[in-house]
Design a protein around this motif. Sequence first.
Motif, PDB file in Angstrom:
ATOM      1  N   ARG A 258     -51.180 -37.931  14.511  1.00 28.62           N
ATOM      2  CA  ARG A 258     -50.833 -38.642  13.264  1.00 28.62           C
ATOM      3  C   ARG A 258     -51.797 -38.255  12.141  1.00 28.62           C
ATOM      4  O   ARG A 258     -51.386 -37.997  11.020  1.00 28.62           O
TER       5      ARG A 258
ATOM      6  N   ALA B  42     -32.424 -41.472  16.683  1.00 32.61           N
ATOM      7  CA  ALA B  42     -32.952 -42.684  16.049  1.00 32.61           C
ATOM      8  C   ALA B  42     -31.818 -43.574  15.550  1.00 32.61           C
ATOM      9  O   ALA B  42     -31.880 -44.801  15.692  1.00 32.61           O
TER      10      ALA B  42
ATOM     11  N   GLY C 169     -42.293 -38.361  12.192  1.00 35.00           N
ATOM     12  CA  GLY C 169     -41.117 -39.161  12.520  1.00 35.00           C
ATOM     13  C   GLY C 169     -41.024 -39.430  14.000  1.00 35.00           C
ATOM     14  O   GLY C 169     -40.771 -40.566  14.435  1.00 35.00           O
ATOM     15  N   VAL C 170     -41.239 -38.413  14.802  1.00 29.16           N
ATOM     16  CA  VAL C 170     -41.179 -38.565  16.255  1.00 29.16           C
ATOM     17  C   VAL C 170     -42.304 -39.480  16.741  1.00 29.16           C
ATOM     18  O   VAL C 170     -42.094 -40.315  17.632  1.00 29.16           O
TER      19      VAL C 170
ATOM     20  N   ARG D  76     -39.226 -40.457   7.645  1.00 27.34           N
ATOM     21  CA  ARG D  76     -39.940 -39.183   7.799  1.00 27.34           C
ATOM     22  C   ARG D  76     -38.985 -38.064   8.205  1.00 27.34           C
ATOM     23  O   ARG D  76     -39.074 -36.947   7.681  1.00 27.34           O
TER      24      ARG D  76
ATOM     25  N   GLU E  12     -43.679 -41.933  15.042  1.00 25.48           N
ATOM     26  CA  GLU E  12     -43.278 -43.304  14.694  1.00 25.48           C
ATOM     27  C   GLU E  12     -42.281 -43.848  15.708  1.00 25.48           C
ATOM     28  O   GLU E  12     -42.334 -45.016  16.082  1.00 25.48           O
ATOM     29  N   LEU E  13     -41.382 -42.998  16.164  1.00 24.82           N
ATOM     30  CA  LEU E  13     -40.336 -43.440  17.079  1.00 24.82           C
ATOM     31  C   LEU E  13     -40.852 -43.714  18.493  1.00 24.82           C
ATOM     32  O   LEU E  13     -40.093 -44.196  19.342  1.00 24.82           O
ATOM     33  N   GLN E  14     -42.128 -43.458  18.751  1.00 24.55           N
ATOM     34  CA  GLN E  14     -42.718 -43.811  20.037  1.00 24.55           C
ATOM     35  C   GLN E  14     -42.836 -45.331  20.169  1.00 24.55           C
ATOM     36  O   GLN E  14     -42.897 -45.860  21.266  1.00 24.55           O
TER      37      GLN E  14
ATOM     38  N   SER F 207     -39.125 -47.724  13.615  1.00 26.26           N
ATOM     39  CA  SER F 207     -37.879 -46.952  13.559  1.00 26.26           C
ATOM     40  C   SER F 207     -37.545 -46.588  12.120  1.00 26.26           C
ATOM     41  O   SER F 207     -37.171 -45.447  11.830  1.00 26.26           O
TER      42      SER F 207
ATOM     43  N   ARG G  52     -39.645 -46.293   9.593  1.00 18.90           N
ATOM     44  CA  ARG G  52     -40.603 -45.278   9.129  1.00 18.90           C
ATOM     45  C   ARG G  52     -40.261 -43.911   9.725  1.00 18.90           C
ATOM     46  O   ARG G  52     -40.318 -42.897   9.027  1.00 18.90           O
ATOM     47  N   GLY G  53     -39.929 -43.882  11.005  1.00 22.58           N
ATOM     48  CA  GLY G  53     -39.568 -42.617  11.648  1.00 22.58           C
ATOM     49  C   GLY G  53     -38.340 -41.993  11.008  1.00 22.58           C
ATOM     50  O   GLY G  53     -38.313 -40.792  10.738  1.00 22.58           O
TER      51      GLY G  53
END
Length: 127
Positions: free
Chosen positions: A43, A102, A63-64, A81, A66-68, A75, A77-78
């Motif tokens: 990050r 997503a 983005g990926v 991005r 954030e999706l963790q 979600s 924010r991801g």
Amino acid sequence: NVDRFADARKEADAAEKRWPGLPGLLAARCDLAFRRRDLGAARQSCTRAVGAGKSSWALYLLGVIELQDDSRAASARGIARLREAIEIDPDLAHAWRALGKAYVRINAMTEREQLRREYYARFHTVM
């Protein structure tokens, strides 16, 4: 892509001495940290890369990252991005596919269907 992290880090260190702060190198460092599952370092490097020059790869990885997190805020924010990565580099298929996943995750099926049509028009294959 072959898990030779020490070699990759050595090459990145040498390149950064020659070209400090280059967005592409910062994005590569982000990618390396992401592959090592060090999301904090990833990050940080991606954020620096985006600040230095709007790296589409760094935006995709952010983005990926954030999706963790499964939260709605993460979600959102991801997704933001990933959209930005696609806007900068419309040929970055990784970002399109991650964005599609997503949308499914948040049950945004209208957006997913529109993205699927746009993906097919651009890449001539199904997502």
